[in-house]
Design an enzyme around this catalytic site. Sequence first.
Site, PDB file in Angstrom:
ATOM      1  N   SER A 130       0.830  -1.199   0.000  1.00  0.00           N
ATOM      2  CA  SER A 130       0.000   0.000   0.000  1.00  0.00           C
ATOM      3  C   SER A 130       0.863   1.247   0.000  1.00  0.00           C
ATOM      4  O   SER A 130       1.919   1.289   0.624  1.00  0.00           O
ATOM      5  CB  SER A 130      -0.929   0.028   1.223  1.00  0.00           C
ATOM      6  OG  SER A 130      -1.745   1.194   1.187  1.00  0.00           O
ATOM      7  N   LYS A 184      -4.234  -6.864   3.760  1.00  0.00           N
ATOM      8  CA  LYS A 184      -4.323  -5.790   2.758  1.00  0.00           C
ATOM      9  C   LYS A 184      -5.768  -5.565   2.330  1.00  0.00           C
ATOM     10  O   LYS A 184      -6.197  -4.423   2.105  1.00  0.00           O
ATOM     11  CB  LYS A 184      -3.450  -6.130   1.545  1.00  0.00           C
ATOM     12  CG  LYS A 184      -3.518  -5.100   0.407  1.00  0.00           C
ATOM     13  CD  LYS A 184      -3.185  -3.690   0.883  1.00  0.00           C
ATOM     14  CE  LYS A 184      -2.910  -2.707  -0.234  1.00  0.00           C
ATOM     15  NZ  LYS A 184      -3.797  -2.670  -1.349  1.00  0.00           N
ATOM     16  N   HIS A 187      -7.373  -3.558   5.012  1.00  0.00           N
ATOM     17  CA  HIS A 187      -6.856  -2.189   4.863  1.00  0.00           C
ATOM     18  C   HIS A 187      -7.664  -1.435   3.818  1.00  0.00           C
ATOM     19  O   HIS A 187      -8.085  -0.293   4.026  1.00  0.00           O
ATOM     20  CB  HIS A 187      -5.372  -2.242   4.453  1.00  0.00           C
ATOM     21  CG  HIS A 187      -4.816  -0.943   3.963  1.00  0.00           C
ATOM     22  ND1 HIS A 187      -5.092  -0.444   2.696  1.00  0.00           N
ATOM     23  CD2 HIS A 187      -4.000  -0.031   4.547  1.00  0.00           C
ATOM     24  CE1 HIS A 187      -4.478   0.710   2.539  1.00  0.00           C
ATOM     25  NE2 HIS A 187      -3.809   0.985   3.645  1.00  0.00           N
ATOM     26  N   ASN A 188      -7.896  -2.068   2.671  1.00  0.00           N
ATOM     27  CA  ASN A 188      -8.623  -1.389   1.604  1.00  0.00           C
ATOM     28  C   ASN A 188     -10.085  -1.155   1.976  1.00  0.00           C
ATOM     29  O   ASN A 188     -10.677  -0.148   1.581  1.00  0.00           O
ATOM     30  CB  ASN A 188      -8.527  -2.193   0.312  1.00  0.00           C
ATOM     31  CG  ASN A 188      -7.160  -2.073  -0.340  1.00  0.00           C
ATOM     32  OD1 ASN A 188      -6.191  -1.679   0.309  1.00  0.00           O
ATOM     33  ND2 ASN A 188      -7.069  -2.405  -1.610  1.00  0.00           N
ATOM     34  N   GLU A 191     -10.051   1.784   4.074  1.00  0.00           N
ATOM     35  CA  GLU A 191      -9.776   2.908   3.173  1.00  0.00           C
ATOM     36  C   GLU A 191     -11.065   3.387   2.496  1.00  0.00           C
ATOM     37  O   GLU A 191     -11.322   4.593   2.396  1.00  0.00           O
ATOM     38  CB  GLU A 191      -8.753   2.468   2.133  1.00  0.00           C
ATOM     39  CG  GLU A 191      -8.413   3.502   1.080  1.00  0.00           C
ATOM     40  CD  GLU A 191      -7.502   2.919   0.022  1.00  0.00           C
ATOM     41  OE1 GLU A 191      -7.790   3.100  -1.185  1.00  0.00           O
ATOM     42  OE2 GLU A 191      -6.491   2.271   0.381  1.00  0.00           O
TER      43      GLU A 191
END
Length: 470
Positions: A130, A184, A187-188, A191
Amino acid sequence: MSAGRDDIGVVGLGVMGANLARNLASRGHRVAGYDQSPAAARRLADEHPDANLDPVASYAELVEILEPPRRILAMVPAGEPVDAVLDALDPLLAADDIVVDGGNSLFADTDRRNARAAGRPWRFVGMGVSGGAEGALTGPALMPGGDREAWERLRPLLESIAAVSDAGPCVTWCGFGSAGHFVKMVHNGIEYADMQLIAESALLLRRGLGLQPAAVADVFAEWNQGELESFLVEITAQIFRVPDPKNADALLLDAILDSAGQKGTGRWTVQAALDLGVAVPSLAAAVDARVLSAGVALRRRAEEAFRSAPADRIAGVSVDDLREALYAAKLASYAQGFALLAAGSGEHGFETDLSEIARIWKAGCIIRARLLDDVRTAVADEPASLILAPALRAELTKRLPAWRRVVAAGATAGLPTPGLAASLAWFDTLTTARGSAGLIQAQRDLFGSHTYERRDEPGKPLHTDWSKTP
Protein backbone atom coordinates in the site's frame (compact mmCIF):
# COMPACT_ATOMS: atom_id res chain seq x y z
CA MET A 1 25.06 -10.12 -17.86
CA SER A 2 26.71 -12.48 -15.42
CA ALA A 3 24.97 -15.39 -13.74
CA GLY A 4 23.89 -15.09 -10.14
CA ARG A 5 24.76 -11.49 -9.42
CA ASP A 6 21.41 -9.80 -8.71
CA ASP A 7 19.68 -9.74 -5.32
CA ILE A 8 16.07 -9.70 -6.46
CA GLY A 9 13.98 -9.85 -9.61
CA VAL A 10 10.88 -7.81 -10.30
CA VAL A 11 8.32 -9.19 -12.76
CA GLY A 12 5.90 -6.61 -14.14
CA LEU A 13 7.28 -3.12 -14.68
CA GLY A 14 4.13 -1.06 -14.73
CA VAL A 15 3.94 1.96 -12.48
CA MET A 16 4.01 0.02 -9.20
CA GLY A 17 6.53 -2.59 -10.32
CA ALA A 18 8.88 -0.04 -11.86
CA ASN A 19 8.79 2.15 -8.77
CA LEU A 20 9.41 -0.77 -6.43
CA ALA A 21 12.34 -1.83 -8.62
CA ARG A 22 13.76 1.69 -8.43
CA ASN A 23 13.17 1.75 -4.66
CA LEU A 24 15.05 -1.52 -4.24
CA ALA A 25 17.90 -0.30 -6.44
CA SER A 26 18.14 2.97 -4.50
CA ARG A 27 18.75 0.99 -1.30
CA GLY A 28 21.81 -0.67 -2.78
CA HIS A 29 20.19 -3.87 -4.03
CA ARG A 30 20.96 -5.17 -7.50
CA VAL A 31 17.64 -5.60 -9.30
CA ALA A 32 16.74 -7.61 -12.40
CA GLY A 33 13.61 -6.44 -14.18
CA TYR A 34 11.36 -8.42 -16.50
CA ASP A 35 8.23 -7.32 -18.30
CA GLN A 36 6.15 -8.91 -21.04
CA SER A 37 7.25 -5.93 -23.09
CA PRO A 38 11.07 -6.14 -23.28
CA ALA A 39 11.07 -2.48 -24.27
CA ALA A 40 9.57 -1.55 -20.89
CA ALA A 41 12.44 -3.22 -19.02
CA ARG A 42 15.06 -1.64 -21.28
CA ARG A 43 13.41 1.78 -21.02
CA LEU A 44 13.40 1.62 -17.22
CA ALA A 45 17.12 0.87 -17.16
CA ASP A 46 17.91 3.53 -19.77
CA GLU A 47 15.93 6.22 -17.91
CA HIS A 48 17.79 5.45 -14.68
CA PRO A 49 21.32 4.57 -15.77
CA ASP A 50 22.81 5.14 -12.33
CA ALA A 51 20.50 2.60 -10.67
CA ASN A 52 21.39 -1.05 -10.16
CA LEU A 53 18.82 -2.20 -12.72
CA ASP A 54 19.41 -5.08 -15.12
CA PRO A 55 16.75 -5.56 -17.80
CA VAL A 56 16.16 -9.15 -18.93
CA ALA A 57 14.18 -10.42 -21.89
CA SER A 58 12.93 -13.77 -20.58
CA TYR A 59 12.09 -15.70 -17.44
CA ALA A 60 15.09 -17.93 -18.11
CA GLU A 61 17.40 -14.91 -18.12
CA LEU A 62 15.76 -13.64 -14.95
CA VAL A 63 16.38 -16.91 -13.12
CA GLU A 64 19.95 -17.10 -14.43
CA ILE A 65 20.94 -13.61 -13.28
CA LEU A 66 19.61 -13.96 -9.72
CA GLU A 67 21.75 -15.09 -6.82
CA PRO A 68 20.35 -18.42 -5.55
CA PRO A 69 18.26 -19.09 -3.61
CA ARG A 70 16.36 -16.56 -5.66
CA ARG A 71 13.91 -13.86 -4.61
CA ILE A 72 11.36 -12.73 -7.19
CA LEU A 73 8.65 -10.10 -6.71
CA ALA A 74 5.68 -10.30 -9.09
CA MET A 75 3.85 -7.00 -9.58
CA VAL A 76 1.18 -8.00 -12.07
CA PRO A 77 -2.63 -7.61 -12.01
CA ALA A 78 -4.53 -9.94 -9.70
CA GLY A 79 -6.06 -13.11 -11.07
CA GLU A 80 -4.87 -15.06 -14.09
CA PRO A 81 -1.72 -12.94 -14.65
CA VAL A 82 -0.33 -14.12 -11.30
CA ASP A 83 -0.94 -17.75 -12.21
CA ALA A 84 0.70 -17.16 -15.59
CA VAL A 85 3.84 -15.89 -13.85
CA LEU A 86 3.93 -18.95 -11.60
CA ASP A 87 3.37 -21.25 -14.58
CA ALA A 88 6.32 -19.68 -16.40
CA LEU A 89 8.65 -19.73 -13.39
CA ASP A 90 7.72 -23.14 -11.98
CA PRO A 91 9.98 -25.31 -14.17
CA LEU A 92 12.89 -22.87 -13.81
CA LEU A 93 13.01 -22.50 -10.03
CA ALA A 94 15.10 -24.48 -7.57
CA ALA A 95 14.92 -25.36 -3.89
CA ASP A 96 14.11 -22.45 -1.57
CA ASP A 97 13.62 -19.90 -4.33
CA ILE A 98 10.89 -17.46 -3.29
CA VAL A 99 8.16 -15.93 -5.44
CA VAL A 100 6.25 -13.02 -3.90
CA ASP A 101 2.87 -11.89 -5.25
CA GLY A 102 2.77 -8.18 -4.41
CA GLY A 103 -0.50 -7.45 -6.20
CA ASN A 104 -3.99 -6.96 -4.80
CA SER A 105 -4.89 -10.65 -4.92
CA LEU A 106 -7.96 -12.14 -3.28
CA PHE A 107 -6.77 -14.04 -0.21
CA ALA A 108 -8.56 -17.20 -1.36
CA ASP A 109 -6.41 -17.18 -4.51
CA THR A 110 -3.34 -16.87 -2.30
CA ASP A 111 -4.50 -19.96 -0.38
CA ARG A 112 -4.67 -21.84 -3.67
CA ARG A 113 -1.19 -20.69 -4.69
CA ASN A 114 0.21 -21.62 -1.28
CA ALA A 115 -1.17 -25.11 -1.79
CA ARG A 116 0.50 -25.28 -5.20
CA ALA A 117 3.86 -24.20 -3.81
CA ALA A 118 3.62 -26.77 -1.00
CA GLY A 119 4.18 -29.49 -3.58
CA ARG A 120 7.10 -27.72 -5.25
CA PRO A 121 10.69 -26.98 -4.14
CA TRP A 122 10.18 -23.19 -4.29
CA ARG A 123 8.30 -21.03 -1.79
CA PHE A 124 5.40 -18.65 -2.27
CA VAL A 125 4.53 -15.48 -0.34
CA GLY A 126 1.42 -13.33 -0.71
CA MET A 127 2.16 -9.72 0.21
CA GLY A 128 -0.04 -6.65 0.36
CA VAL A 129 1.53 -3.40 -0.79
CA SER A 130 0.00 0.00 0.00
CA GLY A 131 1.06 3.53 -0.75
CA GLY A 132 0.31 4.01 -4.41
CA ALA A 133 2.92 4.89 -7.00
CA GLU A 134 4.69 7.45 -4.80
CA GLY A 135 4.79 5.09 -1.85
CA ALA A 136 6.20 2.29 -3.99
CA LEU A 137 9.08 4.58 -4.92
CA THR A 138 9.78 6.28 -1.61
CA GLY A 139 8.53 3.78 0.98
CA PRO A 140 5.30 1.73 1.05
CA ALA A 141 3.65 -0.24 3.83
CA LEU A 142 4.27 -3.93 3.17
CA MET A 143 2.15 -6.82 4.44
CA PRO A 144 3.77 -10.21 3.74
CA GLY A 145 2.29 -13.43 5.04
CA GLY A 146 2.68 -17.17 4.66
CA ASP A 147 5.98 -19.03 4.83
CA ARG A 148 7.81 -17.70 7.89
CA GLU A 149 11.24 -18.84 6.78
CA ALA A 150 10.69 -17.05 3.48
CA TRP A 151 9.78 -13.90 5.44
CA GLU A 152 13.06 -14.03 7.33
CA ARG A 153 14.97 -14.19 4.04
CA LEU A 154 12.93 -11.38 2.55
CA ARG A 155 13.01 -9.25 5.68
CA PRO A 156 16.27 -7.32 5.05
CA LEU A 157 15.10 -6.37 1.56
CA LEU A 158 11.61 -5.40 2.62
CA GLU A 159 12.67 -3.45 5.70
CA SER A 160 15.12 -1.49 3.55
CA ILE A 161 12.41 -0.24 1.16
CA ALA A 162 9.46 0.14 3.53
CA ALA A 163 8.21 3.44 4.89
CA VAL A 164 9.50 4.26 8.37
CA SER A 165 7.41 5.80 11.15
CA ASP A 166 8.36 6.63 14.71
CA ALA A 167 7.42 3.00 15.45
CA GLY A 168 9.88 1.50 12.95
CA PRO A 169 9.79 0.09 9.41
CA CYS A 170 6.26 -0.33 8.10
CA VAL A 171 6.54 -4.02 7.33
CA THR A 172 5.85 -7.08 9.44
CA TRP A 173 5.01 -10.74 9.03
CA CYS A 174 1.20 -10.71 9.03
CA GLY A 175 0.69 -14.38 9.78
CA PHE A 176 0.47 -17.81 8.20
CA GLY A 177 -1.22 -18.74 4.94
CA SER A 178 -2.90 -15.92 3.06
CA ALA A 179 -2.67 -13.48 5.99
CA GLY A 180 -0.77 -10.84 4.00
CA HIS A 181 -3.45 -10.44 1.37
CA PHE A 182 -6.24 -10.74 3.96
CA VAL A 183 -4.70 -7.87 5.94
CA LYS A 184 -4.32 -5.79 2.76
CA MET A 185 -7.95 -6.50 1.85
CA VAL A 186 -9.14 -5.21 5.22
CA HIS A 187 -6.86 -2.19 4.86
CA ASN A 188 -8.62 -1.39 1.60
CA GLY A 189 -12.05 -1.85 3.20
CA ILE A 190 -11.14 0.65 5.92
CA GLU A 191 -9.78 2.91 3.17
CA TYR A 192 -13.17 2.82 1.42
CA ALA A 193 -14.90 3.81 4.65
CA ASP A 194 -12.38 6.54 5.45
CA MET A 195 -12.72 8.10 2.00
CA GLN A 196 -16.52 7.98 2.19
CA LEU A 197 -16.61 9.60 5.63
CA ILE A 198 -14.28 12.39 4.50
CA ALA A 199 -16.32 12.94 1.33
CA GLU A 200 -19.53 13.20 3.37
CA SER A 201 -17.89 15.65 5.75
CA ALA A 202 -16.80 17.78 2.79
CA LEU A 203 -20.35 17.72 1.43
CA LEU A 204 -21.72 18.91 4.76
CA LEU A 205 -19.10 21.64 5.02
CA ARG A 206 -19.75 22.94 1.56
CA ARG A 207 -23.46 22.41 0.91
CA GLY A 208 -24.64 22.06 4.49
CA LEU A 209 -22.76 25.00 5.98
CA GLY A 210 -22.24 26.95 2.75
CA LEU A 211 -18.44 27.16 2.91
CA GLN A 212 -16.56 28.14 -0.23
CA PRO A 213 -13.91 25.73 -1.60
CA ALA A 214 -10.98 27.71 -0.17
CA ALA A 215 -12.63 27.67 3.25
CA VAL A 216 -13.23 23.91 2.99
CA ALA A 217 -9.56 23.46 2.13
CA ASP A 218 -8.62 25.53 5.16
CA VAL A 219 -10.83 23.41 7.41
CA PHE A 220 -9.26 20.14 6.25
CA ALA A 221 -5.78 21.65 6.53
CA GLU A 222 -6.55 22.66 10.12
CA TRP A 223 -8.02 19.25 10.91
CA ASN A 224 -4.82 17.70 9.58
CA GLN A 225 -2.90 19.46 12.35
CA GLY A 226 -4.83 17.66 15.10
CA GLU A 227 -6.25 14.26 15.92
CA LEU A 228 -7.52 13.80 12.35
CA GLU A 229 -4.02 14.07 10.88
CA SER A 230 -3.84 11.58 8.02
CA PHE A 231 -2.85 11.22 4.40
CA LEU A 232 -6.47 11.26 3.20
CA VAL A 233 -7.36 14.42 5.13
CA GLU A 234 -4.17 16.06 3.85
CA ILE A 235 -4.90 15.35 0.19
CA THR A 236 -8.53 16.43 0.58
CA ALA A 237 -7.34 19.90 1.58
CA GLN A 238 -5.10 19.88 -1.49
CA ILE A 239 -7.93 18.83 -3.82
CA PHE A 240 -10.10 21.77 -2.74
CA ARG A 241 -7.39 24.21 -3.87
CA VAL A 242 -6.88 22.97 -7.45
CA PRO A 243 -8.55 25.08 -10.18
CA ASP A 244 -10.07 23.62 -13.30
CA PRO A 245 -7.45 23.85 -16.09
CA LYS A 246 -10.28 24.76 -18.46
CA ASN A 247 -11.64 27.47 -16.19
CA ALA A 248 -9.35 29.11 -13.66
CA ASP A 249 -12.32 30.55 -11.76
CA ALA A 250 -13.80 27.10 -11.15
CA LEU A 251 -12.75 24.11 -9.07
CA LEU A 252 -11.42 21.02 -10.86
CA LEU A 253 -13.35 18.88 -8.36
CA ASP A 254 -16.62 20.32 -9.67
CA ALA A 255 -15.80 19.16 -13.20
CA ILE A 256 -15.37 15.53 -12.14
CA LEU A 257 -18.27 13.16 -12.86
CA ASP A 258 -19.98 12.21 -9.58
CA SER A 259 -19.37 8.49 -10.04
CA ALA A 260 -16.75 6.71 -7.91
CA GLY A 261 -14.80 3.78 -9.29
CA GLN A 262 -13.69 0.66 -7.47
CA LYS A 263 -11.45 -2.32 -8.16
CA GLY A 264 -13.25 -4.84 -5.97
CA THR A 265 -11.19 -5.00 -2.78
CA GLY A 266 -13.83 -3.14 -0.77
CA ARG A 267 -16.46 -5.58 -1.99
CA TRP A 268 -14.19 -8.51 -1.07
CA THR A 269 -13.89 -7.10 2.45
CA VAL A 270 -17.66 -6.96 2.91
CA GLN A 271 -18.09 -10.46 1.48
CA ALA A 272 -15.42 -11.82 3.82
CA ALA A 273 -17.13 -10.11 6.76
CA LEU A 274 -20.44 -11.73 5.85
CA ASP A 275 -18.77 -15.14 5.63
CA LEU A 276 -17.19 -14.64 9.05
CA GLY A 277 -20.27 -13.15 10.71
CA VAL A 278 -18.67 -9.79 11.44
CA ALA A 279 -20.74 -6.60 11.09
CA VAL A 280 -18.91 -3.95 9.05
CA PRO A 281 -21.69 -1.46 8.18
CA SER A 282 -19.33 1.51 7.79
CA LEU A 283 -17.33 -0.38 5.20
CA ALA A 284 -20.46 -1.77 3.53
CA ALA A 285 -22.02 1.70 3.34
CA ALA A 286 -18.92 2.96 1.55
CA VAL A 287 -19.14 0.15 -1.01
CA ASP A 288 -22.88 0.73 -1.46
CA ALA A 289 -22.30 4.44 -1.93
CA ARG A 290 -19.87 3.77 -4.77
CA VAL A 291 -22.33 1.36 -6.38
CA LEU A 292 -25.11 3.95 -6.13
CA SER A 293 -22.83 6.65 -7.49
CA ALA A 294 -22.42 4.69 -10.73
CA GLY A 295 -26.11 5.21 -11.56
CA VAL A 296 -25.67 8.86 -12.53
CA ALA A 297 -28.59 8.98 -14.98
CA LEU A 298 -30.97 7.26 -12.54
CA ARG A 299 -29.95 9.62 -9.74
CA ARG A 300 -30.66 12.62 -11.91
CA ARG A 301 -34.14 11.29 -12.68
CA ALA A 302 -34.78 10.51 -9.02
CA GLU A 303 -33.69 14.00 -7.98
CA GLU A 304 -36.12 15.52 -10.48
CA ALA A 305 -38.89 13.24 -9.21
CA PHE A 306 -38.47 13.81 -5.49
CA ARG A 307 -36.70 17.12 -4.93
CA SER A 308 -38.61 20.25 -5.73
CA ALA A 309 -35.75 22.33 -4.32
CA PRO A 310 -32.07 21.77 -3.51
CA ALA A 311 -31.16 20.15 -0.21
CA ASP A 312 -31.40 22.50 2.74
CA ARG A 313 -28.57 23.89 4.82
CA ILE A 314 -27.92 21.97 8.02
CA ALA A 315 -28.97 23.67 11.25
CA GLY A 316 -27.51 23.52 14.73
CA VAL A 317 -24.20 22.07 13.57
CA SER A 318 -20.75 23.68 13.63
CA VAL A 319 -17.46 22.93 11.90
CA ASP A 320 -16.22 21.53 15.20
CA ASP A 321 -19.22 19.20 15.33
CA LEU A 322 -18.29 17.86 11.90
CA ARG A 323 -14.71 17.30 13.04
CA GLU A 324 -15.84 15.35 16.07
CA ALA A 325 -18.37 13.31 14.06
CA LEU A 326 -15.71 12.42 11.49
CA TYR A 327 -13.30 11.32 14.21
CA ALA A 328 -15.95 9.17 15.91
CA ALA A 329 -17.07 7.54 12.66
CA LYS A 330 -13.46 6.84 11.68
CA LEU A 331 -12.97 5.09 15.01
CA ALA A 332 -16.05 3.01 14.29
CA SER A 333 -14.71 1.94 10.90
CA TYR A 334 -11.34 0.99 12.40
CA ALA A 335 -13.11 -0.99 15.13
CA GLN A 336 -15.05 -2.91 12.49
CA GLY A 337 -11.94 -3.53 10.40
CA PHE A 338 -9.89 -4.81 13.32
CA ALA A 339 -12.78 -7.03 14.44
CA LEU A 340 -12.69 -8.54 10.95
CA LEU A 341 -8.92 -9.02 11.15
CA ALA A 342 -9.33 -10.83 14.48
CA ALA A 343 -12.11 -13.05 13.14
CA GLY A 344 -10.16 -13.87 9.98
CA SER A 345 -7.07 -14.71 11.99
CA GLY A 346 -9.03 -17.04 14.23
CA GLU A 347 -10.95 -18.73 11.42
CA HIS A 348 -7.99 -19.23 9.10
CA GLY A 349 -5.22 -19.75 11.65
CA PHE A 350 -3.25 -16.68 10.58
CA GLU A 351 -2.02 -15.78 14.11
CA THR A 352 -2.00 -12.13 13.09
CA ASP A 353 -0.64 -9.66 15.64
CA LEU A 354 -3.19 -6.82 15.44
CA SER A 355 -0.96 -4.35 17.26
CA GLU A 356 1.72 -4.93 14.64
CA ILE A 357 -0.78 -4.26 11.86
CA ALA A 358 -1.71 -0.94 13.43
CA ARG A 359 1.99 -0.16 13.74
CA ILE A 360 2.87 -0.79 10.09
CA TRP A 361 -0.10 1.27 8.89
CA LYS A 362 1.35 4.38 10.58
CA ALA A 363 3.28 5.41 7.44
CA GLY A 364 3.50 4.57 3.77
CA CYS A 365 -0.03 3.25 3.30
CA ILE A 366 -3.12 5.14 2.16
CA ILE A 367 -4.84 5.04 5.57
CA ARG A 368 -1.79 6.24 7.50
CA ALA A 369 -3.00 8.42 10.34
CA ARG A 370 -2.17 9.70 13.81
CA LEU A 371 -5.22 7.81 15.06
CA LEU A 372 -3.39 4.51 14.57
CA ASP A 373 -1.27 5.15 17.66
CA ASP A 374 -4.42 4.96 19.77
CA VAL A 375 -5.72 1.99 17.77
CA ARG A 376 -2.47 0.12 18.36
CA THR A 377 -2.79 0.53 22.11
CA ALA A 378 -6.51 -0.21 22.10
CA VAL A 379 -6.36 -3.55 20.27
CA ALA A 380 -3.87 -4.76 22.86
CA ASP A 381 -5.88 -3.44 25.81
CA GLU A 382 -9.33 -4.59 24.69
CA PRO A 383 -9.40 -7.43 22.14
CA ALA A 384 -13.23 -7.66 22.18
CA SER A 385 -13.61 -4.25 20.52
CA LEU A 386 -11.15 -1.41 20.45
CA ILE A 387 -13.92 1.11 21.30
CA LEU A 388 -14.07 -0.46 24.79
CA ALA A 389 -10.43 0.40 25.50
CA PRO A 390 -10.44 3.16 28.15
CA ALA A 391 -8.78 5.87 26.05
CA LEU A 392 -10.96 5.38 22.98
CA ARG A 393 -14.10 4.93 25.08
CA ALA A 394 -13.45 8.36 26.54
CA GLU A 395 -12.88 9.87 23.09
CA LEU A 396 -16.13 8.43 21.71
CA THR A 397 -18.13 9.47 24.76
CA LYS A 398 -16.90 13.04 24.36
CA ARG A 399 -17.77 13.18 20.66
CA LEU A 400 -21.06 11.28 20.68
CA PRO A 401 -23.38 14.32 21.06
CA ALA A 402 -21.78 16.05 18.04
CA TRP A 403 -21.95 12.83 16.03
CA ARG A 404 -25.69 12.58 16.71
CA ARG A 405 -26.26 16.24 15.80
CA VAL A 406 -24.44 15.86 12.50
CA VAL A 407 -26.27 12.71 11.39
CA ALA A 408 -29.64 14.13 12.42
CA ALA A 409 -28.99 17.45 10.70
CA GLY A 410 -27.88 15.74 7.50
CA ALA A 411 -31.00 13.58 7.44
CA THR A 412 -33.28 16.56 8.13
CA ALA A 413 -31.66 18.57 5.34
CA GLY A 414 -31.74 15.69 2.86
CA LEU A 415 -27.96 15.56 2.49
CA PRO A 416 -26.75 11.95 2.18
CA THR A 417 -24.46 10.71 4.92
CA PRO A 418 -24.55 6.91 4.54
CA GLY A 419 -21.15 6.35 6.15
CA LEU A 420 -21.64 8.66 9.12
CA ALA A 421 -25.16 7.30 9.69
CA ALA A 422 -24.23 3.62 9.32
CA SER A 423 -21.33 4.10 11.72
CA LEU A 424 -23.60 5.68 14.32
CA ALA A 425 -26.21 2.94 13.86
CA TRP A 426 -23.48 0.33 14.40
CA PHE A 427 -22.38 2.11 17.57
CA ASP A 428 -25.93 2.37 18.91
CA THR A 429 -26.67 -1.28 18.14
CA LEU A 430 -23.43 -2.44 19.76
CA THR A 431 -24.04 -0.37 22.88
CA THR A 432 -27.68 -1.48 23.35
CA ALA A 433 -27.75 -4.66 25.43
CA ARG A 434 -31.42 -5.33 24.69
CA GLY A 435 -32.62 -4.18 21.31
CA SER A 436 -34.94 -5.58 18.63
CA ALA A 437 -33.46 -9.05 18.04
CA GLY A 438 -35.86 -10.76 20.46
CA LEU A 439 -38.82 -9.89 18.26
CA ILE A 440 -36.98 -11.19 15.20
CA GLN A 441 -36.41 -14.51 16.98
CA ALA A 442 -40.08 -14.69 17.88
CA GLN A 443 -41.03 -14.04 14.26
CA ARG A 444 -38.61 -16.74 13.06
CA ASP A 445 -40.03 -19.21 15.54
CA LEU A 446 -43.61 -18.40 14.56
CA PHE A 447 -43.22 -18.82 10.79
CA GLY A 448 -40.41 -21.37 10.68
CA SER A 449 -40.16 -23.09 14.09
CA HIS A 450 -36.56 -21.93 14.30
CA THR A 451 -36.71 -21.87 18.15
CA TYR A 452 -35.50 -19.23 20.55
CA GLU A 453 -33.79 -18.99 23.94
CA ARG A 454 -35.24 -17.41 27.05
CA ARG A 455 -33.17 -14.84 28.88
CA ASP A 456 -33.58 -16.85 32.09
CA GLU A 457 -32.72 -20.16 30.36
CA PRO A 458 -29.79 -19.42 28.01
CA GLY A 459 -28.56 -22.26 25.85
CA LYS A 460 -31.89 -24.10 25.91
CA PRO A 461 -33.73 -23.99 22.53
CA LEU A 462 -37.49 -23.52 22.91
CA HIS A 463 -40.45 -23.47 20.53
CA THR A 464 -43.90 -21.97 21.08
CA ASP A 465 -47.17 -22.44 19.24
CA TRP A 466 -47.76 -18.73 18.75
CA SER A 467 -51.30 -19.23 17.44
CA LYS A 468 -52.50 -20.16 20.92
CA THR A 469 -53.07 -16.70 22.33
CA PRO A 470 -55.08 -16.15 25.53
